[in-house]
Design an enzyme around this catalytic site. Structure first.
Site, mmCIF file in Angstrom:
data_model
loop_
_atom_site.group_PDB
_atom_site.id
_atom_site.type_symbol
_atom_site.label_atom_id
_atom_site.label_comp_id
_atom_site.label_asym_id
_atom_site.label_seq_id
_atom_site.Cartn_x
_atom_site.Cartn_y
_atom_site.Cartn_z
ATOM 1 C CG ASP A 144 81.682 58.886 63.946
ATOM 2 O OD1 ASP A 144 81.680 58.152 65.382
ATOM 3 O OD2 ASP A 144 80.835 58.585 62.387
ATOM 4 C CG ASP A 155 77.565 56.410 62.759
ATOM 5 O OD1 ASP A 155 76.690 55.370 63.805
ATOM 6 O OD2 ASP A 155 78.740 56.325 62.429
ATOM 7 C CG HIS A 224 74.971 52.443 67.334
ATOM 8 N ND1 HIS A 224 74.277 53.395 66.431
ATOM 9 C CD2 HIS A 224 76.372 52.973 67.176
ATOM 10 C CE1 HIS A 224 74.638 53.551 65.958
ATOM 11 N NE2 HIS A 224 76.606 53.651 66.251
ATOM 12 C CG HIS A 232 71.264 54.280 69.984
ATOM 13 N ND1 HIS A 232 70.939 53.772 71.595
ATOM 14 C CD2 HIS A 232 72.045 52.294 70.164
ATOM 15 C CE1 HIS A 232 71.110 52.120 72.137
ATOM 16 N NE2 HIS A 232 71.058 52.189 71.180
ATOM 17 C CD GLU A 257 80.352 53.674 67.068
ATOM 18 O OE1 GLU A 257 79.440 53.724 66.805
ATOM 19 O OE2 GLU A 257 81.291 54.494 67.048
ATOM 20 C CD GLU A 352 80.452 53.994 63.766
ATOM 21 O OE1 GLU A 352 80.759 55.039 63.545
ATOM 22 O OE2 GLU A 352 79.399 53.887 64.188
HETATM 23 O O1 LIG Z 1 77.715 56.515 71.498
HETATM 24 S S1 LIG Z 1 76.599 56.732 71.454
HETATM 25 O O2 LIG Z 1 75.381 57.698 71.904
HETATM 26 C C1 LIG Z 1 75.947 55.441 71.207
HETATM 27 C C2 LIG Z 1 76.791 54.121 71.149
HETATM 28 C C3 LIG Z 1 76.017 53.026 71.187
HETATM 29 C C4 LIG Z 1 74.358 53.275 71.895
HETATM 30 S S2 LIG Z 1 74.034 54.759 72.413
HETATM 31 N N1 LIG Z 1 75.777 57.013 69.275
HETATM 32 C C5 LIG Z 1 75.148 57.570 68.434
HETATM 33 C C6 LIG Z 1 75.241 58.560 68.306
HETATM 34 C C7 LIG Z 1 75.358 59.540 68.990
HETATM 35 C C8 LIG Z 1 75.151 60.889 68.983
HETATM 36 C C9 LIG Z 1 75.923 61.507 67.194
HETATM 37 F F1 LIG Z 1 75.532 62.543 67.146
HETATM 38 C C10 LIG Z 1 75.525 60.862 66.498
HETATM 39 C C11 LIG Z 1 75.920 58.862 66.934
HETATM 40 C C12 LIG Z 1 77.606 55.887 68.681
HETATM 41 C C13 LIG Z 1 78.214 57.147 67.777
HETATM 42 N N2 LIG Z 1 78.543 58.258 67.816
HETATM 43 C C14 LIG Z 1 78.976 58.214 67.265
HETATM 44 N N3 LIG Z 1 79.360 57.240 66.016
HETATM 45 N N4 LIG Z 1 78.443 56.617 65.992
HETATM 46 MN MN LIG Z 2 79.966 56.676 63.950
HETATM 47 MN MN LIG Z 3 78.230 54.834 65.655
#
Ligand SMILES: O=S(=O)(c1cccs1)N(Cc1ccc(F)cc1)Cc1ncn[nH]1
Ligand SMILES: [Mn+2]
Ligand SMILES: [Mn+2]
Ligand SMILES: [Mn+2]
Length: 371
Positions: A144, A155, A224, A232, A257, A352
């Site tokens: 990811d 993303d 998101h 986000h 995703e 995703e």
């Molecule tokens: O789980 S999340 O924090 C989230 C999902 C819904 C609301 S906030 N997140 C956002 C994120 C947080 C930190 C990262 F370094 C990168 C992305 C989703 C995600 N992680 C990886 N890809 N997409």
């Molecule tokens: Mn991601």
């Molecule tokens: Mn994401």
């Protein structure tokens, strides 16, 4: 004029290949039912023409980020092999991304840390310095990673395996993500969209060592919306039916995703944290700890509100920063994103894509011929 080809490993900046600055459009899906009129609406086409000419909005930024993602992942899928360290894999992807996007400060670069979550771990794992984890042939690896151009974050994620045992799990999640993409649209309610995703995911089962396991959507992970320099954007697309009446809106950027699991279908924080990000509307509290004050300045300068990981602090020369970093987390200035894992022994998969809800059509900007 001969098109310059991409090298292996990928190092040729895309501006050298797409010399006219025009990047490939993603997969176009017309809106359905009572939004189908948008495709031919003069007003919406005009709105879109204005967007394309606005350097802030122009779809070229996100499309350039998407092309970087497609080219890096194409080589990464060939390169990644059991026996390699996760650190080496992360650096391969990050070096490729930095080179192809022609990284330049906060103008363009890596969008967020390279997630390399293994097996029961679904998200937010990337190795910290000193991690010696080696990829095994029975592992399920979620790759990811993100690319941003002028704050437009791409993303996108995919799942890799090297044995057929969990093929049905991978298939279930790919299908559920494609359902989420197909059912997404302007005026679609997030709670309803979650129901469609759940339905597809739960129609699959996987047979492991003679045992038939249902594929469960991970109920506390979600897609998101995405904002400028803001991974986000405030709206979440859960993976199980719910009553959230919030609607998707024209102009929204969404990361669709989905995650499937053979375990509980629920993740918990597990292990050392690697992922962090400055909280957008953090309270301006005075920071007493001098080391924390200077670390925050470094973070703001190098990452702004983009997520970063400890390895990114290491590579810009920071050291002995953990106390200061934890202080900033306690003060509510930095958000920690620990690794999110289902039960030990369970297996999780992810796919995703980033989609644009343009005035006239839905664009799956990160679609490739791989997924
Ligand atoms: O789980 S999340 O924090 C989230 C999902 C819904 C609301 S906030 N997140 C956002 C994120 C947080 C930190 C990262 F370094 C990168 C992305 C989703 C995600 N992680 C990886 N890809 N997409
Ligand atoms: Mn991601
Ligand atoms: Mn994401
Ligand atoms: Mn926490």
């Amino acid at each position: 004029k001969k098109r310059i080809e991409q090298s292996d490993p990928p190092r040729v900046g895309l501006s050298k290949i797409f010399t006219d600055g025009v990047y490939p459009e993603g997969e176009i899906q017309p809106y359905k039912d009572d939004n189908a009129w948008r495709t031919t609406s003069e007003e919406k086409r005009y709105l879109e023409k204005m967007a394309m000419e606005d350097p802030e909005v122009t779809y070229q930024n996100i499309r350039r980020a998407a092309e970087v993602h497609r080219q890096v992942r194409q080589y990464a899928r060939k390169y990644i092999r059991p026996g390699q360290s996760l650190t080496k894999i992360a650096e391969y992807i990050e070096n490729g991304t930095r080179a192809l996007v022609e990284e330049n400060g906060l103008e363009c670069g890596v969008g967020f840390p390279t997630g390399l979550s293994l097996n029961n771990c679904a998200a937010h794992f990337t190795p910290n310095a000193g991690d010696t984890t080696i990829l095994q042939s029975g592992d399920i690896l979620k790759v990811d990673f993100g690319v941003h151009v002028k704050g437009r974050i791409l993303d996108s994620a995919f799942t890799l395996t090297w044995e057929p045992t969990y093929d049905r799990l991978v298939e279930a999640v790919k299908a559920a993500t494609d359902t989420g993409i197909r059912e997404a649209g302007i005026d679609v309610r997030l709670g309803e969209l979650a129901g469609y995703i759940q339905e597809t995911m739960e129609s699959y089962e996987v047979e492991v060592k003679g045992k038939v396991l249902p594929v469960k959507p991970i109920e506390n992970l979600s897609g998101h919306s995405i904002g400028m320099y803001q991974i986000h954007g405030g709206k979440s697309v859960l993976l199980v039916k719910n009553e959230d009446p919030t609607k998707m809106e024209e102009g929204d950027y969404f990361a669709i995703e989905t995650f499937g699991s053979t375990g509980r279908g629920r993740v918990v924080d597990n292990g050392d944290c690697s992922h962090f990000a400055k909280i957008i509307d953090a309270p301006r509290v005075p920071i007493r700890l001098t080391s924390a004050k200077s670390l925050l300045r470094t973070i703001s300068t190098n990452f702004g509100t983009l997520p970063f990981c400890r390895r990114y602090l290491d590579r810009i020369g920071e050291s002995k920063y953990l106390l200061a970093l934890n202080h900033l987390v306690q003060q509510g200035i930095i958000q920690d994103y620990p690794p999110l894992c289902d039960a030990i022994g369970s297996m999780t998969a992810q796919f995703e894509h980033t989609i644009l809800l343009r005035p006239t059509v839905k664009e799956v900007v990160s679609r490739g011929d791989d997924y």
